[in-house]
Write a protein that holds these residues in place. Structure first.
Motif, PDB file in Angstrom:
ATOM      1  N   LEU A 120      30.421  30.479 -52.984  1.00 43.04           N
ATOM      2  CA  LEU A 120      31.197  29.281 -53.299  1.00 43.04           C
ATOM      3  C   LEU A 120      30.392  28.276 -54.118  1.00 43.04           C
ATOM      4  O   LEU A 120      30.943  27.551 -54.938  1.00 43.04           O
ATOM      5  CB  LEU A 120      31.724  28.631 -52.014  1.00 43.04           C
ATOM      6  N   PHE A 178      36.355  20.958 -54.606  1.00 38.94           N
ATOM      7  CA  PHE A 178      35.245  20.977 -53.645  1.00 38.94           C
ATOM      8  C   PHE A 178      34.957  19.580 -53.098  1.00 38.94           C
ATOM      9  O   PHE A 178      34.705  19.418 -51.904  1.00 38.94           O
ATOM     10  CB  PHE A 178      33.981  21.571 -54.293  1.00 38.94           C
ATOM     11  N   ALA A 187      35.544  22.371 -45.461  1.00 37.79           N
ATOM     12  CA  ALA A 187      34.441  23.307 -45.595  1.00 37.79           C
ATOM     13  C   ALA A 187      33.100  22.608 -45.709  1.00 37.79           C
ATOM     14  O   ALA A 187      32.954  21.633 -46.427  1.00 37.79           O
ATOM     15  CB  ALA A 187      34.674  24.138 -46.832  1.00 37.79           C
ATOM     16  N   LYS A 188      32.128  23.116 -44.981  1.00 40.85           N
ATOM     17  CA  LYS A 188      30.766  22.640 -45.185  1.00 40.85           C
ATOM     18  C   LYS A 188      30.146  23.547 -46.237  1.00 40.85           C
ATOM     19  O   LYS A 188      29.518  24.525 -45.907  1.00 40.85           O
ATOM     20  CB  LYS A 188      29.990  22.705 -43.883  1.00 40.85           C
ATOM     21  N   VAL A 189      30.431  23.256 -47.484  1.00 35.68           N
ATOM     22  CA  VAL A 189      29.893  24.129 -48.530  1.00 35.68           C
ATOM     23  C   VAL A 189      28.948  23.353 -49.438  1.00 35.68           C
ATOM     24  O   VAL A 189      28.918  22.148 -49.402  1.00 35.68           O
ATOM     25  CB  VAL A 189      31.009  24.783 -49.380  1.00 35.68           C
TER      26      VAL A 189
END
Ligand code: SF4
Ligand code: SF4
Ligand code: SF4
Ligand code: SF4
Lengths: 189, 292
Positions: A120, A178, A187-189
């Motif tokens: 990602l 994002f 999301a922890k991206v």
């Protein structure tokens, strides 16, 4: 098989949260085990989808998030397709993955979260995937850089791995996605 | 016939052969494929294993571009096809998700773009009769195991592609170009593609079993329509050989490569050189047939 449930502190809401995240109704499971028998990774895992269903129904706690099926599942949807009650079993596993990350359940063999993160991240930066960067990020993270790398020269020669990232994608919209997902505590991206 | 063609990221790397052969076949059949400008990655498995909104928003970024074009979206990669359809389904049936997705992409999108797999376009819009007329070299005598994998047919409620347990779309195409599509039990088994880099042990096991089934059924090659299946089944044969001693030497080709060959398009233009396990047995068979 006997299923023993160990209660932990946070246990009370696991079932409801999973139902809410996945939109599936856990109470209608018949325990027919069709999901488990068609699961392609059932030889590799100790825990099976039907067992996860039962444990959740019996109000299992965070210990469930350590189950090996969560990160061995290949999201093939065979379980959801074959369930006679129409339960979205694969969506339940997706929900458990999200909870396992949030509640920092112990890392497992293969480190799928690290791979997903690497994947990602390249999408966030380039708008499209860029294998070399992704593979490097993942392999460096696992410290097993040499696995598979012997295939690189042939793959590069055959044009199966590109050496330069594509920059034709609309990177602005992807970055916005994002950013928004992070703001929404997704999301922890 | 005009479509918005979404190639997917792998078209620019691991699946350039799929991309090239798709465009060549489309051209031969008079199908016009227009790439939506600035299309972006669908997020694949990593997306939906991470977050539901992210998983719907990434495909939506490209879908909304196609909506502006007013065309149907055609996808060839089974993984992209799956993500596009799943996102459309989430957005059109769940208003909360729709709101979050629209906020993320900064535009309104209702989930209404018609997403179609290239195989479906070939069967429904072009039709077997037209394809038959385009055949120059028959694939007579070639035994093909058609492999659908998971993402093309599952979940059936959303994909609505074919029978989820015994699909026949690819088999129909193989037959119309003169090949023999064999009966085998691996059609919809999962190859573990998503775990290719993380759990090679699992993937070697699953691909070994699929290749074994195809070999036992007497296949000369396996035809696929998903880049992840192709790479996985093709590349992992080396690892299987190393670990088990079994050497399948089973070519894994895209259905579009087989179609192109039968239309008389040169193998180089169809990306045959990019295959890891060479497809020389297929090329020989076609040459032999056309000399007869
Ligand atoms: S197939 Fe469905 S009903 Fe049967 S055990 Fe699995 S989840 Fe329960
Ligand atoms: S989706 Fe996951 S749990 Fe369900 S059958 Fe496939 S691998 Fe097993
Ligand atoms: S599924 Fe794979 S190839 Fe398709 S867009 Fe997503 S990352 Fe790219
Ligand atoms: S690559 Fe494998 S796991 Fe992915 S869709 Fe194809 S068959 Fe399923």
């Amino acid at each position: 098989m006997t299923i023993t449930i160990r209660k932990t502190k946070k246990s009370d809401r696991l079932k409801e949260i999973v139902e809410q995240l996945s939109g599936a109704d856990l109470s209608i499971c018949l325990q027919c085990k069709k999901c488990s028998s068609g699961c392609p990774v059932n030889k590799q895992t100790v825990s099976r989808p039907s067992e996860i269903m039962r444990r959740l129904h019996l109000n299992a706690g965070d210990e469930l998030l350590e189950s090996d099926i969560i990160w061995t599942c290949v999201s093939c949807e065979t379980c959801s397709t074959r369930c006679p009650m129409g339960i979205e079993v694969a969506a339940i596993i997706d929900a458990l993955r999200k909870l396992a990350l949030e509640r920092k359940a112990s890392k497992q063999k293969g480190n799928v979260p690290l791979f997903n993160k690497a994947f990602l991240k390249t999408v966030e930066i380039f708008g499209r995937t860029y294998e070399i960067a992704m593979i490097a990020a993942y392999k460096l993270g696992t410290g097993k850089f040499m696995n598979d790398t012997e295939k690189f020269p042939t793959m590069i020669k055959k044009g199966k791995i590109s050496l330069i990232p594509s920059l034709h994608g609309d990177r602005k919209i992807v970055r916005r996605i994002f950013k928004k997902t992070k703001e929404n505590k997704g999301a922890k991206v | 016939m005009r479509y918005a063609y979404y190639p997917g990221c792998s078209a620019e790397s691991t699946a350039r052969d799929m991309h090239e052969s798709t465009l060549a076949v489309a051209k031969a059949l008079g199908i016009e494929m227009v790439e939506p400008k600035g299309w972006t990655c669908c997020g694949a498995t990593a997306g939906h294993q991470t977050d539901r909104i992210l998983a719907a928003s990434l495909p939506a970024a490209s879908l909304v571009k196609v909506k502006d074009m007013g065309l149907d979206m055609v996808v060839n990669c089974a993984a992209c096809y799956n993500r596009m359809k799943m996102a459309n389904n989430e957005i059109s049936t769940d208003s909360e998700i729709r709101t979050s997705v629209c906020d993320a992409i900064g535009r309104d999108y209702d989930g209404s773009v018609n997403v179609r797999h290239f195989v479906e376009v070939l069967l429904k819009d072009v039709g077997l009769e037209t394809i038959k007329k385009a055949v120059k070299h028959s694939l007579k005598g070639l035994k093909v195991a058609c492999y659908y994998g998971c993402l093309l047919v599952r979940p059936p409620k959303v994909m609505k592609f074919d029978d989820p347990e015994n699909p026949t779309s690819l088999d129909k195409l193989v037959k119309v170009i003169g090949g023999e599509s064999i009966d085998w039990s691996g059609k919809v088994e999962c190859c573990g593609g998503g775990l290719s880099l993380t759990r090679t042990d699992v993937v070697v096991d699953l691909t070994d079993s699929i290749l074994g089934m195809a070999q036992k059924a007497g296949a000369d090659c396996i035809a696929v329509s998903c880049p992840m299946c192709q790479v996985n089944l093709d590349l992992r044969q080396q690892d299987i050989k190393k670990q088990t001693g079994r050497d399948y030497e089973m070519p894994i080709v895209y259905i579009t490569q087989l179609l192109g060959l039968s239309f008389g398009i040169s193998p180089d233009k169809l990306g045959f050189k990019k295959l890891m396990v060479p497809a020389s047995n297929i090329l020989e068979k076609v040459a032999q047939n056309s000399n007869e």
